[in-house]
Structures are given as C-alpha cells and as structure tokens.
Motif scaffolding. Structure first.
Motif, PDB file in Angstrom:
ATOM      1  N   UNK A  34       0.872  -1.252   0.021  1.00 14.23           N
ATOM      2  CA  UNK A  34      -0.038  -0.075   0.023  1.00 14.23           C
ATOM      3  C   UNK A  34       0.832   1.310  -0.094  1.00 14.23           C
ATOM      4  N   UNK A  35       2.085   1.105   0.691  1.00  8.58           N
ATOM      5  CA  UNK A  35       2.705   2.381   0.749  1.00  8.58           C
ATOM      6  C   UNK A  35       3.532   2.493  -0.374  1.00  8.58           C
ATOM      7  N   UNK A  36       4.006   1.477  -1.180  1.00  9.51           N
ATOM      8  CA  UNK A  36       4.343   1.622  -2.464  1.00  9.51           C
ATOM      9  C   UNK A  36       3.513   2.019  -3.481  1.00  9.51           C
ATOM     10  N   UNK A  37       2.311   1.854  -3.478  1.00 10.02           N
ATOM     11  CA  UNK A  37       1.311   2.599  -4.325  1.00 10.02           C
ATOM     12  C   UNK A  37       1.267   3.827  -4.189  1.00 10.02           C
ATOM     13  N   UNK A  38       1.509   4.349  -2.844  1.00  9.62           N
ATOM     14  CA  UNK A  38       1.331   5.789  -2.503  1.00  9.62           C
ATOM     15  C   UNK A  38       2.576   6.512  -3.348  1.00  9.62           C
ATOM     16  N   UNK A  39       3.835   5.870  -3.239  1.00  8.64           N
ATOM     17  CA  UNK A  39       4.857   6.634  -3.800  1.00  8.64           C
ATOM     18  C   UNK A  39       4.771   6.445  -5.337  1.00  8.64           C
ATOM     19  N   UNK A  40       4.253   5.342  -5.847  1.00 14.06           N
ATOM     20  CA  UNK A  40       4.469   5.289  -7.436  1.00 14.06           C
ATOM     21  C   UNK A  40       3.326   6.201  -7.793  1.00 14.06           C
ATOM     22  N   UNK A  41       2.323   6.358  -7.110  1.00 11.71           N
ATOM     23  CA  UNK A  41       1.196   7.197  -7.415  1.00 11.71           C
ATOM     24  C   UNK A  41       1.533   8.723  -7.642  1.00 11.71           C
ATOM     25  N   UNK A  42       2.505   9.051  -6.557  1.00  8.89           N
ATOM     26  CA  UNK A  42       3.131  10.342  -6.541  1.00  8.89           C
ATOM     27  C   UNK A  42       4.128  10.460  -7.888  1.00  8.89           C
ATOM     28  N   UNK A  43       4.741   9.501  -8.084  1.00  7.35           N
ATOM     29  CA  UNK A  43       5.782   9.329  -9.250  1.00  7.35           C
ATOM     30  C   UNK A  43       5.446   9.497 -10.558  1.00  7.35           C
ATOM     31  N   UNK A  44       4.231   8.465 -10.764  1.00 11.51           N
ATOM     32  CA  UNK A  44       3.328   8.765 -11.923  1.00 11.51           C
ATOM     33  C   UNK A  44       2.727   9.755 -12.289  1.00 11.51           C
ATOM     34  N   UNK A  45       1.924  10.679 -11.283  1.00  3.71           N
ATOM     35  CA  UNK A  45       1.446  11.918 -11.676  1.00  3.71           C
ATOM     36  C   UNK A  45       2.480  12.852 -11.756  1.00  3.71           C
ATOM     37  N   UNK A  46       3.645  12.988 -11.248  1.00  2.53           N
ATOM     38  CA  UNK A  46       4.701  13.837 -11.390  1.00  2.53           C
ATOM     39  C   UNK A  46       5.195  13.608 -13.052  1.00  2.53           C
ATOM     40  N   UNK A  47       5.238  12.222 -13.365  1.00  4.84           N
ATOM     41  CA  UNK A  47       5.906  12.382 -14.931  1.00  4.84           C
ATOM     42  C   UNK A  47       4.824  12.082 -15.785  1.00  4.84           C
ATOM     43  N   UNK A  48       3.367  12.252 -15.391  1.00  2.00           N
ATOM     44  CA  UNK A  48       2.444  12.384 -16.383  1.00  2.00           C
ATOM     45  C   UNK A  48       2.223  10.929 -17.062  1.00  2.00           C
ATOM     46  N   UNK A  49       2.167   9.993 -16.488  1.00  2.00           N
ATOM     47  CA  UNK A  49       1.768   8.577 -16.922  1.00  2.00           C
ATOM     48  C   UNK A  49       0.422   8.759 -17.379  1.00  2.00           C
ATOM     49  N   UNK A  50      -0.161   8.108 -18.346  1.00  3.93           N
ATOM     50  CA  UNK A  50      -1.618   8.112 -18.893  1.00  3.93           C
ATOM     51  C   UNK A  50      -1.865   7.165 -20.028  1.00  3.93           C
TER      52      UNK A  50
END
Length: 506
Positions: A34-50
């Motif tokens: 769950x904590x990993x998801x938090x980190x990846x969500x922040x990184x993905x949002x910053x990098x514009x994953x879509x």
C-alpha cells in the motif's frame, strides 16, 4: 496407504517457499504494498503517466494519492475500505452458519459418513471436481470446500495442506471451468456483447457462449489437478507432522445417523422451498427480469449457505444432544469467530492496498497500455491466443476481478478478433483461461489472504511463500494444458458453445 516420500530439502520450489516466507508477515507485506502504491502514484502523476480508455475514449491519468485530496480520501475512507472489503462480510456471514454446523458435530459426522464409503483413491479427484463445480455458487468454494478438503485429507492420514491445495486449485485455478452455467457466464457475456457492439451493433454473446469448451475443461483441469496433487504436491510436502488432531474415520452411530437424516430433510426442505420460488415464471425469488441465474438465491448464495447450514446444524445438534438450549447455538457461532482473528487483522491492510491501487489508476493503466501493445503487434491467430492468455494471466497480479479486467481489455481484444475474422466468443474463451490459471498465486485474488490463514491452521509457519510455492506447479500445468486445449479446439474447428462458431460473420 503408502507413506509419501520424504520432503525434499532443496530445489526451485524450496527457494520460492523460503524466499516468500522470508518476507514480512502477510499483513505487513500488504501494508508495504500500500505504501509503495502511494509513492508510485506520486511519481506517476509527476511524470504524467496516462492512457486512453478503449471503451470510452477518456484520458486516464495516474492519481496522486499523496496530494491534498488523496490524503483526505485515505483518511476518510480507511474504515469503509475495511468494512466494505468484499471477502470480509462473506467470510463472517458464512462462518456464522458453518460454526453452528461444525460445533454441533454435523460436519464431522457428514465427513465420516462420506469417507467410510468413498474409495480413498477417488478423494483427490472429487475434491478438485467439486471445487470447480462450486463456482456456480459464487464464493462457496473458498468458504467451505477448501477448509473441508484439509479436514478430509487429514482424516485419511494425508497432509491437510495438500488437500487444501487441491481444492484451491479446483475452486480458483479452474475458476472459469464448469459443467453448469454459473453467474460468471452471463456477466462476461454481457461485457463481450458491449465490446462486440463497437463493430457490430446487432451482435449478441449468450451466457452459453463457451459452454462446450468449459465443460470439457472441467474434466481436464480435475484430472490434471489430481495428477499434480498426487505426484508432486504430496511428495513435496511430505507427511504431516503438526499438532492438529486428526478426525478419525468411524462408522456413524445410530444417533448420528438419525441426526444426519434429519439434517438431510432440512436441506431438502430448503431446496424444495427455493424450487417453488424459482421454477414458476413469476417465482418470487426470480430476478426482476425473470432470470434464475441473476436471482438472489444464486447471487446471494452466502446468505442461503448461512440459512441452510445454521438450521441443519441446529437440528443435528439437538438430535444428538450436543445442543441443550438455544444459547448453545450462539456459542457455536462465537467459537467459529475465534478462528478469524488473524484474518481480520490481515484484511485491514489488504483492503487498503486494493483500494489505493484502484484509486491511483495504476492497475487500469497497466491493463490499457498492455492491451494497446498487443493490439499493435501483427501476429497470427494461435500466437495471438497464446499471448492473450498469458497477458490475461499476468494482469491477474494487478486486478483481481475478472469482470473488471474484461470490461477494460474486452473492448480492445474483441474488436481485434472480429477484424481478423474470429468470433467474440473465442476472445472471451481465451480471456477466461488466462484469468483463471494465476488466481492461485496472485495476492490480488480477494480470498488469497484467507487461504494463507487456512494453511496456518495446520502450519503456523506457513506464509506467502508457502502458498505460492505449493500452488505454482498447478499454475504452470494448468496454463500449458488449458491453453493447449484451446489451441487444439481451434485447430479442430470445434464450436465453443451451442450454435457458436470460432469465426465471425459465418
């Protein structure tokens, strides 16, 4: 019965088990996920994953759960994530009824009566076969068949973990197979119809679309699962050396037989009542559209299970003298909940992980982008089917729900198959194979945590690695054999179901 060979000390599966069990406690592991998801969500949002949703054309972006809104949602929904986690309520309600049946002695007596007459060599096949059939009743297999298989194997002097593994292989690894039409059939058929409408607005996929193929698959999976259990799983696990007492197989006493007969009449009474309420076209327990498959009896089978097991258990208990007053029935329910303590803790962390992973859109984007990559590959039908089966199997590690996955990738693959001249029913069959085979090794499968708890009843050291190492041979064998069966089916040009062709437009 011959003593199984000594448990091997080294080898691939030994290291899978040791490596998996070296990980933190499953509850903590889900917390780390769950904590990993938090980190990846922040990184993905910053990098514009879509990605672009194939059904709606909507732009899908990663949602940053470490943002202001994300953190608010985490705190506000933490309790509802837990209490709304689907397996939690299902397990608790089912155990209320099963607790009465178990504490009354009904389950023990029924097992004894069955095992006294059953040929020992047929038990493994029957456990897997019944596990597959239980899928028609939604989650019954996870709640009843798997733990019951452990008791049965233990009663026969066999390793109970092997019994539960065999049942788990049938219930979950063979999830889509059945000789009956279950609730998953109309659900997937409806989604396939919507996906087919992208190219052909008049196309209709029926619930019986894959019936012939899945009926044959039932026996293939049951036979193969039996071979894996006997030739691999039991020798690998070795003889059971734990301290859980074994249920001794004895002839039922006259009083127990009387109790079993009365409990049987209770079950027959329930079946008769449901038949009266379902068979007539205007039956009160039919769905609003008149369907039996969508009726509350099948869709709400856990409630039916509670009513049937609690009433039959109470009748048996009072007949044999195990219950003296109404309070004894409630005590039986209380005792069953004592086994849930570790599960209740584990589910809290698992529920947060699943919810956060869904909110972040990470799983959705994995499915969308993976499907797009396959769409752009220019390959023939057999390679496409093989890749699609493997892709669906891989996606099981990120999304547990079969309907949710098919709702996402169906609108991509169904049109691909149609454009190549192959039917939506073939695409659906390939998906169902891949979606089933990795259920038994995917932590995203809703009941995975519960199976670990079942294992820990007999082996307190059992963990994620134990379960994955035990079930991995089933996944490998099922993937090869089931995909191979589908390829043979295609090469022979056999219909997948009544009136269903492999080809589109024929």
């Amino acid at each position: 019965m011959e003593k199984p060979p000594a448990k091997p000390k080294k080898g691939f599966f030994y290291y899978v088990e040791k490596g998996g069990n070296a990980l933190p406690h499953p509850a903590l592991l889900f917390g780390l996920f769950a904590l990993t998801v938090l980190v990846l969500s922040a990184i993905g949002s910053l990098l514009g994953w879509h990605g672009v949703h194939p059904a709606t054309g909507e732009q899908i972006h990663v949602v940053n759960l470490m943002s202001r809104n994300g953190l608010h949602r985490i705190l506000l929904d933490m309790v509802s994530n837990y209490t709304g986690f689907a397996p939690l309520g299902i397990v608790m309600v089912a155990l209320l009824g099963i607790g009465v049946a178990e504490s009354s002695g009904l389950i023990r007596a029924a097992i004894n009566a069955m095992l006294v007459k059953a040929p020992p060599k047929s038990i493994t096949f029957m456990v897997i076969f019944i596990g597959i059939l239980s899928n028609v009743a939604s989650d019954l297999g996870y709640i009843l068949i798997i733990p019951l298989a452990g008791v049965i194997f233990h009663s026969l002097g066999r390793n109970p973990l092997a019994g539960m593994a065999a049942a788990f292989a049938g219930v979950s690894g063979g999830f889509s197979a059945n000789i009956l039409i279950g609730t998953i059939d109309p659900l997937l058929a409806g989604l396939s119809t919507e996906a087919a409408h992208i190219l052909d607005p008049d196309y209709q996929v029926l619930p019986t679309a894959n019936y012939y193929f899945m009926a044959v698959s039932t026996f293939v999976i049951a036979i193969l699962g039996t071979i894996i259990t006997v030739k691999w799983t039991e020798p690998r696990l070795g003889a059971y050396t734990g301290d859980v007492e074994r249920e001794v197989i004895v002839q039922p006493t006259a009083l127990e037989r009387k109790g079993l007969r009365r409990a049987g009449w209770v079950f027959l009474g329930w079946f008769a009542l449901f038949a009266i309420c379902l068979i007539p076209e205007n039956g009160i327990l039919r769905a609003n559209d008149g369907s039996i498959l969508q009726s509350p009896v099948l869709k709400g089978f856990i409630s039916v299970l509670f009513l049937m097991t609690a009433s039959a258990g109470a009748v048996y208990g009072f007949t044999v003298g195990k219950f003296k007053k109404g309070g004894d029935v409630i005590t039986g329910m209380n005792d069953s909940f004592k086994t849930l303590v570790s599960f209740l803790v584990l589910v809290f962390f698992a529920a947060q992980f699943v919810a956060w992973f869904r909110w972040s859109n990470l799983g959705l984007l994995l499915a969308i982008n993976g499907a797009s990559a396959l769409q752009n590959a220019d390959i023939g039908l057999i390679p496409l089917v093989i890749i699609f089966v493997l892709f669906a199997a891989f996606m099981n590690f990120f999304m547990g729900s079969a309907s949710a996955k098919w709702a996402i990738i169906g609108p991509v693959f169904v049109p691909i198959f149609m454009l190549l001249g192959y039917s939506p029913e073939l695409a659906q069959a390939a998906f169902r194979v891949g979606d089933s085979v990795t259920n038994v090794i995917s932590p995203m499968m809703s009941f995975f945590a519960l199976i670990i708890v079942y294992f820990q009843k007999y082996d307190k050291k059992a963990g994620l690695g134990t379960l994955i190492a035990t079930m991995l041979p089933f996944t490998i064998a099922f993937t090869i054999a089931w995909a191979g069966l589908l390829i043979v089916w295609i090469l022979l040009g056999l219909p997948l179901g009544p009136g269903v062709s492999l080809y589109y437009g024929v």
